[in-house]
Motif scaffolding. Structure first.
Motif, PDB file in Angstrom:
ATOM      1  N   GLY A  25       0.798  -1.223   0.000  1.00 17.86           N
ATOM      2  CA  GLY A  25       0.000   0.000   0.000  1.00 17.86           C
ATOM      3  C   GLY A  25       0.829   1.271   0.000  1.00 17.86           C
ATOM      4  N   GLU A  26       2.141   1.170  -0.179  1.00 19.05           N
ATOM      5  CA  GLU A  26       3.004   2.347  -0.162  1.00 19.05           C
ATOM      6  C   GLU A  26       3.542   2.682  -1.557  1.00 19.05           C
ATOM      7  OE1 GLU A  26       5.184   2.630   4.146  1.00 19.05           O
ATOM      8  OE2 GLU A  26       6.287   1.665   2.528  1.00 19.05           O
ATOM      9  N   VAL A  84      16.385  12.465 -24.901  1.00 19.40           N
ATOM     10  CA  VAL A  84      16.482  11.552 -23.758  1.00 19.40           C
ATOM     11  C   VAL A  84      15.103  10.979 -23.452  1.00 19.40           C
ATOM     12  CG1 VAL A  84      17.068  11.323 -21.311  1.00 19.40           C
ATOM     13  CG2 VAL A  84      18.445  12.799 -22.801  1.00 19.40           C
ATOM     14  N   ARG A  85      15.062   9.681 -23.321  1.00 15.97           N
ATOM     15  CA  ARG A  85      13.828   8.966 -23.007  1.00 15.97           C
ATOM     16  C   ARG A  85      14.110   7.966 -21.896  1.00 15.97           C
ATOM     17  NH1 ARG A  85       9.976   9.540 -27.010  1.00 15.97           N
ATOM     18  NH2 ARG A  85      10.735  10.418 -28.954  1.00 15.97           N
ATOM     19  N   ALA A  86      13.050   7.605 -21.179  1.00 17.29           N
ATOM     20  CA  ALA A  86      13.150   6.567 -20.152  1.00 17.29           C
ATOM     21  C   ALA A  86      11.943   5.653 -20.290  1.00 17.29           C
ATOM     22  CB  ALA A  86      13.193   7.181 -18.766  1.00 17.29           C
ATOM     23  N   GLN A  87      12.176   4.373 -20.052  1.00 17.56           N
ATOM     24  CA  GLN A  87      11.106   3.388 -20.113  1.00 17.56           C
ATOM     25  C   GLN A  87      11.329   2.374 -19.000  1.00 17.56           C
ATOM     26  OE1 GLN A  87      10.884   1.209 -23.798  1.00 17.56           O
ATOM     27  NE2 GLN A  87       8.764   0.637 -23.425  1.00 17.56           N
ATOM     28  N   ALA A  88      10.290   2.141 -18.199  1.00 14.09           N
ATOM     29  CA  ALA A  88      10.377   1.216 -17.070  1.00 14.09           C
ATOM     30  C   ALA A  88       9.683  -0.097 -17.406  1.00 14.09           C
ATOM     31  CB  ALA A  88       9.727   1.836 -15.837  1.00 14.09           C
ATOM     32  N   THR A  89      10.205  -1.176 -16.833  1.00 12.44           N
ATOM     33  CA  THR A  89       9.595  -2.493 -17.003  1.00 12.44           C
ATOM     34  C   THR A  89       8.775  -2.835 -15.770  1.00 12.44           C
ATOM     35  OG1 THR A  89      11.420  -3.704 -15.965  1.00 12.44           O
ATOM     36  CG2 THR A  89      11.576  -3.294 -18.352  1.00 12.44           C
ATOM     37  N   ARG A  90       7.915  -3.825 -15.922  1.00  8.74           N
ATOM     38  CA  ARG A  90       7.216  -4.386 -14.765  1.00  8.74           C
ATOM     39  C   ARG A  90       8.261  -5.033 -13.876  1.00  8.74           C
ATOM     40  NH1 ARG A  90       1.676  -4.995 -15.555  1.00  8.74           N
ATOM     41  NH2 ARG A  90       1.572  -6.749 -14.122  1.00  8.74           N
ATOM     42  N   THR A  99       4.123 -10.209  -9.644  1.00  7.46           N
ATOM     43  CA  THR A  99       4.447  -9.177 -10.618  1.00  7.46           C
ATOM     44  C   THR A  99       3.895  -7.854 -10.131  1.00  7.46           C
ATOM     45  OG1 THR A  99       4.289 -10.803 -12.399  1.00  7.46           O
ATOM     46  CG2 THR A  99       4.232  -8.503 -13.041  1.00  7.46           C
ATOM     47  N   LEU A 100       4.695  -6.812 -10.250  1.00  2.39           N
ATOM     48  CA  LEU A 100       4.260  -5.463  -9.914  1.00  2.39           C
ATOM     49  C   LEU A 100       4.265  -4.614 -11.168  1.00  2.39           C
ATOM     50  CD1 LEU A 100       6.272  -4.807  -6.624  1.00  2.39           C
ATOM     51  CD2 LEU A 100       3.945  -5.671  -6.859  1.00  2.39           C
ATOM     52  N   ALA A 101       3.341  -3.677 -11.243  1.00  2.00           N
ATOM     53  CA  ALA A 101       3.268  -2.780 -12.397  1.00  2.00           C
ATOM     54  C   ALA A 101       4.554  -1.972 -12.513  1.00  2.00           C
ATOM     55  CB  ALA A 101       2.073  -1.845 -12.250  1.00  2.00           C
ATOM     56  N   ALA A 102       4.877  -1.569 -13.724  1.00  2.00           N
ATOM     57  CA  ALA A 102       6.048  -0.717 -13.948  1.00  2.00           C
ATOM     58  C   ALA A 102       5.878   0.578 -13.165  1.00  2.00           C
ATOM     59  CB  ALA A 102       6.194  -0.413 -15.436  1.00  2.00           C
ATOM     60  N   TRP A 161      12.073  11.411 -12.253  1.00  2.00           N
ATOM     61  CA  TRP A 161      11.464  10.955 -11.001  1.00  2.00           C
ATOM     62  C   TRP A 161      10.797   9.608 -11.275  1.00  2.00           C
ATOM     63  CZ3 TRP A 161      11.659  13.027  -6.165  1.00  2.00           C
ATOM     64  CH2 TRP A 161      10.737  12.562  -5.214  1.00  2.00           C
ATOM     65  N   VAL A 162      11.091   8.617 -10.442  1.00  2.00           N
ATOM     66  CA  VAL A 162      10.547   7.271 -10.597  1.00  2.00           C
ATOM     67  C   VAL A 162       9.737   6.960  -9.351  1.00  2.00           C
ATOM     68  CG1 VAL A 162      11.098   4.842 -10.989  1.00  2.00           C
ATOM     69  CG2 VAL A 162      12.607   6.617 -11.906  1.00  2.00           C
ATOM     70  N   GLU A 163       8.506   6.487  -9.540  1.00  2.00           N
ATOM     71  CA  GLU A 163       7.579   6.268  -8.427  1.00  2.00           C
ATOM     72  C   GLU A 163       6.980   4.870  -8.532  1.00  2.00           C
ATOM     73  OE1 GLU A 163       4.888   9.744  -6.868  1.00  2.00           O
ATOM     74  OE2 GLU A 163       3.938   8.751  -8.557  1.00  2.00           O
ATOM     75  N   LEU A 164       7.291   4.024  -7.554  1.00  2.00           N
ATOM     76  CA  LEU A 164       6.826   2.642  -7.547  1.00  2.00           C
ATOM     77  C   LEU A 164       5.723   2.465  -6.509  1.00  2.00           C
ATOM     78  CD1 LEU A 164       7.276  -0.355  -8.405  1.00  2.00           C
ATOM     79  CD2 LEU A 164       8.836  -0.508  -6.469  1.00  2.00           C
ATOM     80  N   PHE A 165       4.644   1.792  -6.899  1.00  2.74           N
ATOM     81  CA  PHE A 165       3.549   1.497  -5.965  1.00  2.74           C
ATOM     82  C   PHE A 165       3.534   0.006  -5.670  1.00  2.74           C
ATOM     83  CE2 PHE A 165      -0.914   0.305  -5.099  1.00  2.74           C
ATOM     84  CZ  PHE A 165      -1.058   0.981  -3.906  1.00  2.74           C
ATOM     85  N   VAL A 166       3.421  -0.325  -4.372  1.00  2.00           N
ATOM     86  CA  VAL A 166       3.311  -1.719  -3.943  1.00  2.00           C
ATOM     87  C   VAL A 166       1.860  -1.942  -3.519  1.00  2.00           C
ATOM     88  CG1 VAL A 166       4.131  -3.493  -2.359  1.00  2.00           C
ATOM     89  CG2 VAL A 166       5.693  -1.695  -3.138  1.00  2.00           C
ATOM     90  N   PRO A 167       1.085  -2.689  -4.296  1.00  2.00           N
ATOM     91  CA  PRO A 167      -0.325  -2.893  -3.954  1.00  2.00           C
ATOM     92  C   PRO A 167      -0.493  -3.715  -2.676  1.00  2.00           C
ATOM     93  CG  PRO A 167       0.255  -4.110  -5.942  1.00  2.00           C
ATOM     94  CD  PRO A 167       1.462  -3.351  -5.539  1.00  2.00           C
ATOM     95  N   ILE A 168      -1.642  -3.560  -2.061  1.00  2.00           N
ATOM     96  CA  ILE A 168      -1.985  -4.300  -0.835  1.00  2.00           C
ATOM     97  C   ILE A 168      -1.889  -5.808  -1.073  1.00  2.00           C
ATOM     98  CG2 ILE A 168      -3.861  -4.789   0.776  1.00  2.00           C
ATOM     99  CD1 ILE A 168      -2.795  -2.046   1.239  1.00  2.00           C
TER     100      ILE A 168
END
Length: 172
Positions: A57-58, A76-82, A88-91, A147-154
């Motif tokens: 949840g954070e 300049v480009r950036a691409q994130a993976t799952r 598995t967590l979303a990118a 800026w990279v922001e990762l969400f961890v689901p419940i």
């Protein structure tokens, strides 16, 4: 709280100091913490990896520093993976850090000049629409931040996860 309610993250930043195609300028990309203020002339020490720990949840952020050490970087480009692991967590969400031109210092700690401020999303989280975060240019000798922001689901399973953020410039 038992250990089963916590999720540990490991996010590998896939960026190398290889020359950008056609420019000879190295793509110097490193990970730094979210509390580091990255000014256009800042060249902070960083790591090739970002190691994150988060509870379910954070949201957990970090920044990628892109420095044009040997010459300007264009496109300049950036691409994130799952992220993969026990589940598995979303990118992570990606943003370009935009600078605000401050004319007058607001306190003794401040100074005039460009300050990191607004976050321009790659994809708008509410409308689901692509925005203008990427591509961007980095003038020779200057720094820009992603800026990279990762969400961890419940519902995430506790464990170690791995993913990557690929940073490219000049088409490579």
């Amino acid at each position: 709280m038992g250990t089963s309610s916590w999720t540990a993250m490991f996010l590998l930043l896939a960026a190398s100091n290889t020359a950008a195609a056609g420019s000879g300028a190295p793509i110097a990309a490193r990970a730094v913490g979210p509390m580091v203020q990255l000014f256009p002339t800042t060249v902070p020490a960083g790591e090739p990896e970002a190691r994150l720990e988060a509870a379910r949840g954070e949201w957990e952020p970090f920044q990628i520093v892109v420095h044009a050490a040997g010459g300007a970087l264009h496109g300049v480009r950036a691409q994130a993976t799952r992220l993969g692991g026990p589940g598995t967590l979303a990118a992570p969400r990606l943003y370009r850090v935009e600078y605000l031109d401050i004319k007058t210092a607001s306190s003794i700690e401040g100074h005039p000049g460009r300050w990191p401020g607004a976050l321009v999303p790659d994809v708008d989280a509410f409308a689901g629409e692509k925005r203008r975060a990427f591509p961007f240019d980095v003038p020779a000798g200057e720094t820009r931040a992603i800026w990279v922001e990762l969400f961890v689901p419940i519902s995430a399973t506790a464990g170690t996860y791995r993913g990557s953020v690929r940073v490219t410039a000049d088409g490579r």
